[in-house]
Enzyme design. Structure first.
Site, PDB file in Angstrom:
ATOM      1  N   CYS A 167       0.869  -1.179   0.000  1.00 17.60           N
ATOM      2  CA  CYS A 167       0.000   0.000   0.000  1.00 17.60           C
ATOM      3  C   CYS A 167       0.905   1.229   0.000  1.00 17.60           C
ATOM      4  CB  CYS A 167      -0.978  -0.018   1.170  1.00 17.60           C
ATOM      5  SG  CYS A 167      -0.231   0.051   2.815  1.00 17.60           S
ATOM      6  N   TRP A 168       0.480   2.325   0.606  1.00 21.27           N
ATOM      7  CA  TRP A 168       1.275   3.550   0.559  1.00 21.27           C
ATOM      8  C   TRP A 168       2.496   3.481   1.468  1.00 21.27           C
ATOM      9  CZ3 TRP A 168       3.532   7.378  -1.377  1.00 21.27           C
ATOM     10  CH2 TRP A 168       3.927   8.504  -0.657  1.00 21.27           C
TER      11      TRP A 168
END
Length: 342
Positions: A94-95
């Site tokens: 993810c981020w």
């Protein structure tokens, strides 16, 4: 068990395993690891709702809302992952390597997948890409006036054992007012950097790397400042085939293009061409005289290129009799060797 791995190992494994980017679609669209599949745990609206809940109510209410949104879709995620990972082994990020990727990794691991989770997430990948642009490199710049066929030479330089990166192919743009004609939509600057960074990472810094001469922007894409500065200071071999061949080459490229697209391109440079030349170019387009239109446009582009070229410190001119790319690539390599650049 979920296996957390470094960015270096992640990219190595990504050559064989599917990569699931569980960020929202807008995040993926702005820029992503080139090998990654968009596999959002939340859509854009859901991500905004969870983010708002976190800011207004705190961690626990946001987590509960996220679980409410995530729960009903669990079986769908497992089924989709199965289609992408036939051997039930994959990579997830993810981020920042936080809750979203951890939740997806837990679900897929629970469902029998072997999951490798990127430590630090996409943010770590971005840092690695940005590092590539400031690394010292042995650059060789291939220059030339518009229509000289610089881009066409790059694959033949590769066949001759040279390292090359086609910046215009990555940017989906040929670098002029006509540069988007026949090209797919351009990537964001961030994603252009991602694709370029990967190619730089895979290159050998001890060997020369050929890049085509470019301005600070290629269409709407902005070149990395540190790399562009290195390019400006690097030796440039400027090829110069006869102007009539350049005109013919460009005219053939544009002869099948919709006239309205060509007219729009001419109007983009109207101020630089001047009123009379613009009018003559538009008439040439209407009459289907592409060579006349190209000759008029080159009056501006040739002058602009000579202006930019004058800023360079190390320029070597190579006169060419023709415009055949394979033959010209061989001459460029020979010329570089004669001048102790290779």
């Amino acid at each position: 068990m979920v296996n957390t791995i470094t960015i270096q190992e992640f990219l190595q494994r990504a050559k064989q395993l599917p990569v699931l980017d569980v960020r929202a679609p807008k995040e993926y669209e702005a820029g992503h690891i080139p090998a990654a599949h968009s596999f959002p745990i939340f859509d854009d609206q859901q991500r905004a709702l969870v983010g708002t809940a976190y800011k207004q109510q705190g961690h626990d209410p946001a987590v509960l809302l996220g679980l409410d949104l995530f729960g009903p879709r669990m079986s769908g995620f497992v089924k989709e992952a199965g289609k992408l990972a036939k051997d039930k082994e994959l990579l997830v990020h993810c981020w920042r390597g936080g809750m979203r990727s951890s939740a997806m990794a837990w679900l897929l691991n629970f469902s029998g997948f072997k999951v490798h989770l990127l430590e630090g997430g996409y943010k770590t990948y971005r840092h690695l890409m940005l590092e590539q642009f400031s690394k010292p490199r042995k650059l060789l710049i291939l220059g030339g006036l518009t229509g000289s066929g610089k881009t066409d030479l790059l694959p033949y330089l590769q066949q001759l054992g040279q390292q090359t990166i086609d910046l215009e192919a990555l940017a989906n743009h040929k670098g002029s007012a006509f540069g988007n004609i026949g090209m797919p939509p351009q990537p964001s600057t961030e994603h252009f950097e991602n694709m370029l960074g990967i190619q730089l990472l895979q290159s050998d810094t001890e060997q020369p790397l050929w890049l085509e001469d470019e301005s600070k922007t290629i269409g709407k894409v902005v070149m990395p400042i540190q790399l562009h500065e290195q390019m400006q200071n690097a030796p440039a071999i400027v090829i110069n085939p006869p102007k009539k061949l350049r005109i013919y080459k460009l005219a053939q490229e544009y002869c099948q293009t919709d006239k309205a697209i060509l007219e729009a391109a001419i109007l983009k440079i109207k101020k630089r061409l001047g009123g009379l030349a613009t009018k003559e170019a538009l008439i040439a387009i209407a009459e289907g005289d592409m060579e006349k239109m190209v000759e008029i446009a080159l009056s501006y582009y040739d002058k602009a290129y000579h202006f930019d070229l004058a800023k360079r410190q190390h320029v070597l001119a190579l006169e060419l009799a023709g415009i055949e790319p394979e033959e010209n690539a061989a001459q460029v390599v020979q010329f570089a060797k004669q001048n102790n650049l290779l």
